[in-house]
Scaffold this motif. Structure first.
Motif, short mmCIF file in Angstrom:
data_model
loop_
_atom_site.label_atom_id
_atom_site.label_comp_id
_atom_site.label_asym_id
_atom_site.label_seq_id
_atom_site.Cartn_x
_atom_site.Cartn_y
_atom_site.Cartn_z
N THR A 375 0.99 -0.97 -0.07
CA THR A 375 -0.08 0.01 0.29
C THR A 375 0.97 1.43 -0.12
OG1 THR A 375 -1.44 0.78 1.30
CG2 THR A 375 -0.10 0.11 2.52
N ASP A 376 0.41 2.58 -0.28
CA ASP A 376 0.71 3.42 0.44
C ASP A 376 0.67 4.48 1.20
OD1 ASP A 376 -1.46 4.55 -0.83
OD2 ASP A 376 -0.57 5.41 -3.55
N LEU A 377 0.95 5.75 1.55
CA LEU A 377 0.87 6.77 2.35
C LEU A 377 -1.33 7.21 2.27
CD1 LEU A 377 1.62 8.20 5.02
CD2 LEU A 377 2.36 10.00 3.06
N PRO A 378 -1.72 7.60 0.91
CA PRO A 378 -3.00 7.48 1.21
C PRO A 378 -3.96 5.70 1.23
CG PRO A 378 -2.46 8.20 -0.99
CD PRO A 378 -1.06 7.85 -0.36
N GLY A 379 -3.63 5.22 0.72
CA GLY A 379 -3.68 3.56 0.90
C GLY A 379 -4.47 3.64 2.56
N THR A 380 -3.15 3.94 3.45
CA THR A 380 -3.03 3.94 4.72
C THR A 380 -3.97 4.46 5.42
OG1 THR A 380 -0.61 3.21 4.74
CG2 THR A 380 -1.35 3.91 6.87
N TRP A 381 -3.90 5.88 5.03
CA TRP A 381 -4.47 6.76 6.20
C TRP A 381 -6.35 6.09 5.72
CZ3 TRP A 381 -1.66 11.59 4.67
CH2 TRP A 381 -1.05 11.48 4.79
N ARG A 382 -6.92 5.92 4.79
CA ARG A 382 -8.00 4.87 4.04
C ARG A 382 -8.40 4.34 5.04
NH1 ARG A 382 -6.53 6.36 -1.15
NH2 ARG A 382 -7.61 8.53 -2.12
N GLN A 383 -7.53 2.98 4.98
CA GLN A 383 -7.66 2.21 5.79
C GLN A 383 -7.17 2.56 7.88
OE1 GLN A 383 -3.84 -0.47 5.27
NE2 GLN A 383 -4.27 -0.63 3.14
N LEU A 384 -6.71 3.08 8.15
CA LEU A 384 -7.54 4.36 9.18
C LEU A 384 -8.51 4.16 9.72
CD1 LEU A 384 -3.38 5.13 9.71
CD2 LEU A 384 -4.84 3.39 10.73
N ALA A 385 -9.07 5.42 8.91
CA ALA A 385 -10.45 5.60 8.70
C ALA A 385 -11.27 4.64 8.34
CB ALA A 385 -11.01 6.77 7.58
N ALA A 386 -11.28 3.81 8.60
CA ALA A 386 -12.00 2.25 7.83
C ALA A 386 -11.67 2.12 9.43
CB ALA A 386 -11.88 1.46 6.93
N VAL A 387 -11.35 1.29 10.15
CA VAL A 387 -10.53 0.72 11.49
C VAL A 387 -11.57 1.86 12.51
CG1 VAL A 387 -9.13 0.23 13.23
CG2 VAL A 387 -8.48 -0.69 10.38
N LEU A 388 -11.33 2.98 12.68
CA LEU A 388 -11.33 4.19 13.55
C LEU A 388 -13.45 4.29 13.16
CD1 LEU A 388 -9.23 6.86 12.53
CD2 LEU A 388 -9.50 5.36 15.28
N ARG A 389 -13.52 3.55 13.21
CA ARG A 389 -15.38 3.23 12.62
C ARG A 389 -15.57 2.15 13.05
NH1 ARG A 389 -16.92 8.43 9.87
NH2 ARG A 389 -15.42 8.90 8.17
N GLN A 390 -15.11 1.70 13.19
CA GLN A 390 -15.61 0.11 14.03
C GLN A 390 -14.89 -0.11 15.64
OE1 GLN A 390 -12.85 -2.93 11.96
NE2 GLN A 390 -13.26 -2.15 9.54
N ALA A 391 -15.60 -0.81 16.15
CA ALA A 391 -14.89 -1.23 17.76
C ALA A 391 -13.59 -0.62 17.99
CB ALA A 391 -15.89 -2.06 18.56
N PRO A 392 -13.62 -0.30 19.00
CA PRO A 392 -12.13 -0.22 19.51
C PRO A 392 -11.30 -1.41 19.32
CG PRO A 392 -13.41 1.09 20.84
CD PRO A 392 -14.29 0.42 20.36
N ARG A 393 -9.98 -1.45 19.55
CA ARG A 393 -9.16 -3.18 19.21
C ARG A 393 -8.77 -3.25 20.91
NH1 ARG A 393 -4.53 -0.57 16.24
NH2 ARG A 393 -4.45 1.06 17.24
N GLU A 394 -8.69 -4.97 20.95
CA GLU A 394 -7.93 -5.11 21.83
C GLU A 394 -6.20 -4.66 22.26
OE1 GLU A 394 -9.20 -6.64 25.00
OE2 GLU A 394 -11.16 -6.09 24.38
N TRP A 395 -5.66 -3.97 22.95
CA TRP A 395 -4.49 -3.62 22.97
C TRP A 395 -4.01 -5.08 22.78
CZ3 TRP A 395 -0.27 -4.55 26.51
CH2 TRP A 395 1.18 -3.32 26.12
N VAL A 396 -2.38 -5.08 22.25
CA VAL A 396 -1.39 -5.51 22.02
C VAL A 396 -0.35 -4.82 21.66
CG1 VAL A 396 -2.98 -7.67 20.80
CG2 VAL A 396 -1.95 -5.76 20.03
N PRO A 397 1.29 -5.19 22.04
CA PRO A 397 1.51 -4.79 22.02
C PRO A 397 2.15 -3.90 20.53
CG PRO A 397 2.37 -6.77 23.22
CD PRO A 397 1.32 -6.56 23.08
N GLN A 398 2.95 -3.32 20.48
CA GLN A 398 2.75 -2.33 18.74
C GLN A 398 3.76 -3.12 17.76
OE1 GLN A 398 1.22 0.71 17.78
NE2 GLN A 398 0.88 0.32 16.74
#
Length: 610
Positions: A375-398
């Protein structure tokens, strides 16, 4: 606080920075808090130039540089040693140029009559009481990369100049335009070594102006700066030592001081209060900074070092190796670039060595890097936007998440659905305006790391000046040092079979650093003090990010995840320390903003009647 500001407009400005000092030859431009000796000018009238900060150009060089101003060759004005702000006027055009690391950021806001610019976003916000932009602060907390939202600052109505850009103001408009390439033409490590050595030596020398000199003496980076400074005179070298750290910084420091003339070493023994998060029960005791500053978390440790320095000398300059890791090495995320450019054999060789260091397999390392290679930078940001519209994730180390152009930090999962939605909208908008993004992940991530470190170091500098009258010098953040180092490809700087090979290539056999320093492969860390601070100051942190939290009130954090994090820390379990640092720094900053009096920044004058 030190800052600079100026006005460009067809009519007279109606404000003056309180305690501002006019910049000679530039007309409506001022500095506040800067010593006169750190402000230099050349030219006058339609052709003028000023530099503010530590700049290696003398008066004759500045005078000759007026030809660059006339030709509007703005990048040439950023090539002197040091770290500084540049303001140049060529006819009706005004250029305001910060540095590549954000130690001299540039902001602006346009009014009907003209444009205000400043190195302080808070000062521009104080013009009319502009509030904090919650989406921009959410991006700061959740993403940790200053340029993701481009020209959005932390305040509404105040715009920021992104990294590698300058502010160009003319009769028609004000705009941020690039002056630095998104990626450098690659130079082999061996060929770049001499340039790196010269740039670093000049960066140190430009600060040696007769003031007393001190330096951290700990890791390879700070040791290099201390040894370079010691070539010109005595250096008070200090090493912070705490038995909980279990590192060998002190042993190497003692040995180095014995081998290098002019290094006068002192050990700073940790006091009981020298842990993370100390002193946060009274945020008014911390110097205010223009943006959230990570050093509020480690303020007690920094104070202990500066107390030792101040006890030996007054009003000196203190060298730190901050950002040495960022320019001399590279994280393993560069493997995604090797996969992207189909250098499969090289990628596997590097992955195999990384895997040995992490006690895993090469295939596991490559699997983690593979998504970012596709992927590229704009593609990453679109993916992150989709993740943010979902429920929060369970925490795991970065470190267990796949490599990403822009990692989503645990703080994103502490935010309310509304704020997450605002940030998602902002990311989708940013993805649609990402022209000029670099092709390689390492180029983007490296610049963002430097911008974040530069902003934090600028805040640390304010703390050192306010509490100890000491100037912090961070030469690894200078333009020319950054350029010299980052021309070396990330896979050469970060090669896993050698520790900081660029430093070795630059200084081996040069008589600056002892051989045993250059052959060192260990690095100290502060994890023990972080966990000690978490457990000792858990009640203060729970209160800071509890019911009265400004972040919680704004939907930028919630109490339950913070309480869970503190409980895991008390049990000795892994925690999202980086996310907590960001949240604490932002909470302190928001509380300090409430105490700020707008009139302390700007003085209002009546307009002259026509």
């Amino acid at each position: 606080m030190r800052w600079s500001a100026g006005w460009y407009g067809g009519s007279r400005h109606d404000r003056l920075p309180r305690n501002g000092r006019p910049v000679p030859e530039l007309g409506a431009a001022w500095t506040s808090g800067w010593p006169a000796g750190r402000v230099h000018t050349a030219g006058c009238g339609p052709l003028a130039l000023a530099v503010v900060g530590d700049c290696g150009a003398d008066d004759q060089q500045l005078a000759r540089a007026l030809e660059w101003v006339r030709a509007k060759d703005w990048r040439a004005l950023t090539r002197w040693p040091g770290s500084y702000l540049t303001v140049a006027r060529s006819g009706a055009t005004l250029a305001v140029i910060g540095d590549l690391a954000g130690q001299h950021p540039v902001y602006w806001r346009t009014e009907t009559a003209g444009t205000w610019w400043s190195t302080s976003a808070g000062a521009l916000a104080a013009l009319d009481g502009a509030p904090v932009d919650p989406a921009a602060l959410a991006a700061h907390l959740a993403l940790g990369q200053p340029d993701v939202l481009g020209q959005r600052s932390l305040f509404r109505t105040v715009r920021r100049v992104p990294t590698g850009h300058l502010l160009l103001i003319g009769p028609e408009q004000a705009a941020a335009v690039p002056y630095e390439p998104a990626e450098y033409q690659p130079v082999h490590l061996r060929d770049a070594a001499a340039t790196v050595r010269a740039a670093l030596a000049e960066a140190v020398a430009v600060r040696l102006d007769g003031r007393p000199v001190s330096a951290d003496l700990a890791g390879l980076d700070s040791t290099a700066l201390a040894c370079l400074a010691a070539r010109s005179g005595p250096v008070a070298a200090v090493t912070f030592a705490d038995e909980r750290l279990r590192d060998d910084d002190l042993a190497y420091a003692v040995r180095t001081a014995a081998a290098v003339p002019n290094l006068h070493h002192r050990t700073v023994r940790a006091r009981p209060q020298c842990v993370y998060y100390a002193g946060l029960d009274d945020v008014s005791a911390l110097p205010a900074t223009d943006a959230p500053n990570a050093y509020v978390v480690t303020a007690s440790i920094k104070r202990a070092v500066l107390d030792a320095v101040a006890g030996q000398q007054a009003r000196g300059v203190h060298f730190t190796g901050a950002a040495g890791d960022a320019v001399l090495s590279a994280p393993s995320s560069y493997l995604a670039d090797l996969l992207r450019t189909r250098q499969y054999r090289r990628a596997f060789r590097h992955a195999r060595t990384h895997a040995r260091l992490r006690h895993t397999s090469a295939w596991a390392v490559l699997r983690r890097a593979r998504p970012a290679s596709r992927t590229d930078l704009p593609g990453t940001w679109r993916q992150l936007a989709a993740v943010l519209r979902q429920a929060p994730r369970e925490w795991v180390p970065q470190a267990q998440h796949p490599v990403a152009w822009t990692p989503l930090l645990a703080t994103a999962d502490w935010m309310s659905p509304d704020v997450r939605g605002q940030l998602a909208d902002a990311l989708n908008n940013a993805a649609g305006h990402s022209a000029g993004a670099p092709r390689l992940l390492a180029a983007w991530a490296g610049r963002q790391d430097l911008a974040r470190l530069g902003a934090d170091t600028a805040g640390w500098r304010e703390m050192a000046l306010a509490g100890h009258s000491t100037e912090i010098a961070a030469p690894f953040l200078d333009n020319e040092v950054i350029r010299a180092c980052l021309t070396v490809p990330a896979d050469e700087r970060g090669a896993p079979d050698r520790y900081k090979p660029l430093m070795g290539a630059a200084f081996t056999g040069m008589g600056v650093l002892p051989d045993f320093v250059l052959s060192r492969v260990t690095k100290g860390g502060f994890n023990a003090l972080a966990y000690a601070g978490l457990t000792r100051h858990a009640p203060v942190l729970a209160d800071l990010l509890g019911a009265s939290s400004r972040l919680v009130a704004a939907g930028l954090a919630s109490q339950a995840p913070v309480a869970g994090l503190l409980a895991r820390a008390a049990a000795g379990q892994p925690t999202a320390q980086g996310a907590l640092h960001l949240a604490v720094a932002a909470e302190v900053w928001l509380r300090q903003r409430e105490a700020e009096d707008a009139r302390s920044w700007w003085e209002v004058r009546a307009r002259a009647a026509a």
